[in-house]
Scaffold this motif. Structure first.
Motif, short mmCIF file in Angstrom:
data_model
loop_
_atom_site.label_atom_id
_atom_site.label_comp_id
_atom_site.label_asym_id
_atom_site.label_seq_id
_atom_site.Cartn_x
_atom_site.Cartn_y
_atom_site.Cartn_z
N ARG A 16 41.84 28.82 37.62
CA ARG A 16 41.97 27.79 38.66
C ARG A 16 42.08 28.38 40.06
NH1 ARG A 16 44.03 22.82 36.48
NH2 ARG A 16 45.13 22.42 38.42
N VAL A 17 42.71 29.57 40.18
CA VAL A 17 43.00 30.14 41.50
C VAL A 17 42.52 31.59 41.62
CG1 VAL A 17 44.80 30.63 43.21
CG2 VAL A 17 45.04 28.66 41.66
N GLY A 18 42.97 32.43 40.69
CA GLY A 18 42.70 33.86 40.82
C GLY A 18 41.23 34.22 40.89
N PHE A 19 40.41 33.55 40.09
CA PHE A 19 38.98 33.85 40.09
C PHE A 19 38.38 33.70 41.49
CE2 PHE A 19 34.64 32.26 40.17
CZ PHE A 19 33.97 33.31 39.57
N TRP A 20 38.81 32.69 42.21
CA TRP A 20 38.21 32.40 43.51
C TRP A 20 38.60 33.44 44.55
CZ3 TRP A 20 34.55 29.02 42.71
CH2 TRP A 20 34.65 28.23 41.55
N ARG A 21 39.76 34.08 44.36
CA ARG A 21 40.11 35.22 45.22
C ARG A 21 39.17 36.39 44.97
NH1 ARG A 21 45.84 34.25 43.80
NH2 ARG A 21 46.73 33.05 45.51
N LEU A 22 38.92 36.67 43.70
CA LEU A 22 38.02 37.76 43.36
C LEU A 22 36.61 37.47 43.84
CD1 LEU A 22 39.17 38.55 39.70
CD2 LEU A 22 39.99 39.56 41.84
N LEU A 23 36.19 36.23 43.71
CA LEU A 23 34.85 35.84 44.15
C LEU A 23 34.65 36.11 45.64
CD1 LEU A 23 32.16 34.50 43.28
CD2 LEU A 23 33.16 32.31 43.95
N GLN A 24 35.69 35.89 46.42
CA GLN A 24 35.59 36.13 47.86
C GLN A 24 35.33 37.61 48.15
OE1 GLN A 24 35.71 33.60 50.34
NE2 GLN A 24 34.78 35.34 51.42
N PRO A 67 40.76 37.44 36.01
CA PRO A 67 41.27 36.63 37.12
C PRO A 67 42.77 36.37 37.07
CG PRO A 67 39.20 35.73 36.34
CD PRO A 67 39.58 36.81 35.37
N TYR A 68 43.35 36.28 35.87
CA TYR A 68 44.79 36.01 35.80
C TYR A 68 45.63 37.25 36.07
CZ TYR A 68 44.55 37.86 30.97
OH TYR A 68 44.35 38.64 29.86
N ILE A 69 44.97 38.42 36.14
CA ILE A 69 45.70 39.66 36.42
C ILE A 69 45.42 40.09 37.87
CG2 ILE A 69 46.14 42.03 35.71
CD1 ILE A 69 45.11 41.30 32.93
N MET A 70 44.20 40.58 38.15
CA MET A 70 43.92 41.05 39.51
C MET A 70 43.72 39.92 40.51
SD MET A 70 44.45 44.18 39.47
CE MET A 70 44.07 44.49 41.18
N GLY A 71 43.58 38.70 40.02
CA GLY A 71 43.50 37.55 40.93
C GLY A 71 44.86 37.04 41.35
N ALA A 72 45.94 37.63 40.81
CA ALA A 72 47.29 37.22 41.20
C ALA A 72 47.55 37.60 42.66
CB ALA A 72 48.32 37.88 40.28
N PRO A 73 48.37 36.82 43.37
CA PRO A 73 48.56 37.07 44.81
C PRO A 73 49.03 38.48 45.15
CG PRO A 73 49.52 34.96 44.18
CD PRO A 73 49.11 35.64 42.91
N HIS A 74 49.87 39.07 44.32
CA HIS A 74 50.43 40.38 44.65
C HIS A 74 49.50 41.54 44.27
CE1 HIS A 74 51.57 39.58 40.51
NE2 HIS A 74 51.83 40.87 40.32
N ARG A 75 48.36 41.24 43.63
CA ARG A 75 47.45 42.31 43.23
C ARG A 75 46.09 42.25 43.90
NH1 ARG A 75 48.95 40.73 37.65
NH2 ARG A 75 50.74 42.00 37.00
N ALA A 76 45.67 41.09 44.35
CA ALA A 76 44.29 40.89 44.80
C ALA A 76 43.88 41.85 45.91
CB ALA A 76 44.08 39.44 45.24
N LYS A 77 44.80 42.19 46.81
CA LYS A 77 44.43 43.05 47.93
C LYS A 77 44.01 44.44 47.47
CE LYS A 77 49.04 44.78 49.23
NZ LYS A 77 50.02 44.83 50.35
N TYR A 78 44.52 44.89 46.32
CA TYR A 78 44.15 46.22 45.84
C TYR A 78 42.75 46.23 45.24
CZ TYR A 78 49.01 47.18 46.75
OH TYR A 78 50.23 47.32 47.37
N PHE A 79 42.32 45.11 44.71
CA PHE A 79 40.93 44.98 44.28
C PHE A 79 40.01 45.07 45.48
CE2 PHE A 79 37.30 42.18 43.00
CZ PHE A 79 36.83 42.96 41.97
#
Length: 295
Positions: free
Chosen positions: A71-79, A249-261
């Motif tokens: 619902r959320v994390g995938f869209w962070r990765l997509l960006q 998405p539920y792991i690296m798409g989490a708010p505290h991890r996405a920036k490292y991706f």
């Protein structure tokens, strides 16, 4: 066949040099795993154990943990993929294709490659009819995208003794379950050979975050360490390497991890002699530049 029957031992240092177009040194492919977890079954992974132990159903906390990614994390990765113009590769359950049409459509519009990942998220050894599961997975992907998947990654890299045979017979070009090399390799089957493309167990957010319990920045540190070594290997021996990065998405798409991706691509994209390809692009290149498939 036993694993050793499917593949011939080959030291990477004694192979004929493998060359990429434009004198590139290596290829990076980034794989996003999109799954749908059945709430009537034990959750494939957990972040929170129940107070009294066991595997209760429904397991609302852990089902929601994974669903946040879709619902959320995938869209962070997509960006991140959009910002750095990275060709996306999606391993996806057949049920997820049907359950998340907006997510699938976003990737279709971006011309992502869809890879078969089991119809449901469970060990292939527990699937009642493996061939039917593989065929059904391909059918739903083809219906949603207009293209039959060429690649396969088993849920949790699981296979039966027959999986490569069935995949080859069902028209798949490559698999990524066999994490044993930095270059593609041919696997023997009872019919025509199938190509295995390098994937990763350790540059994988499941291993780092859920099993080894590292801090979020470990994902960036390990990815860069791996990249630097593979680049050095490719440059030193004059033979290309393939690096995989695996995220959920539920792991690296989490708010505290996405920036490292994001930081990984901020760094690697500066290397002009590194290619970002899909699995099919890697397979097509290797079939022309690498050793021929065994008879």
């Amino acid at each position: 066949m036993l694993p050793g029957d499917r593949i011939t031992y080959s030291p990477i240092v004694s192979r004929k040099p493998l060359k990429l177009p434009g004198n590139a040194k290596m290829v990076v492919w980034t794989v996003t795993n999109v799954e749908e977890w059945d709430p009537t079954q034990t959750m494939p992974r957990t972040v929170l154990t129940p107070p009294a132990g066991g595997s209760p159903m429904p397991d609302i906390p852990n089902w929601c943990w994974h669903e946040y990614g879709n619902r959320v994390g995938f869209w962070r990765l997509l960006q991140v993929y959009d910002d750095f113009k990275i060709p996306g590769v999606m391993n996806i359950n057949g049920t997820a294709v049907e359950a998340m049409p907006e997510l699938v459509q976003a990737c279709v519009e971006r011309k992502w490659e869809f890879v078969g990942h089991g119809y449901t998220q469970r060990n292939m050894q527990k699937v009642e009819n493996e061939r039917a599961d593989i065929k059904k997975s391909a059918a739903v992907i083809e219906k949603a995208t207009g293209t039959k998947p060429r690649g396969w990654l088993g849920p949790g890299l699981t296979e039966t003794w027959e999986t490569p045979d069935i995949l080859a017979e069902e028209g798949y070009d490559y698999v990524a379950d066999w994490v044993l090399d930095d270059q593609p390799v041919w696997l023997k089957t009872r019919g025509k050979p199938i190509l295995n493309i390098p994937y990763t167990q350790e540059c994988n957010d499941v291993a780092m975050m859920l099993i080894q319990h590292h801090k979020a920045n470990e994902f960036y540190e390990r990815a860069m360490d791996q990249f630097e070594q593979l680049y050095r290997d490719a440059k030193g021996l004059g033979s290309a390497r393939v690096m995989a990065i695996s995220v959920h998405p539920y792991i690296m798409g989490a708010p505290h991890r996405a920036k490292y991706f994001r930081k990984i691509f901020e760094k690697i994209r500066k290397q002009k002699d590194v290619l970002f390809w899909s699995g099919s692009q890697i397979a097509d290149w290797f079939k022309k530049a690498g050793p021929k498939a065994p008879a």
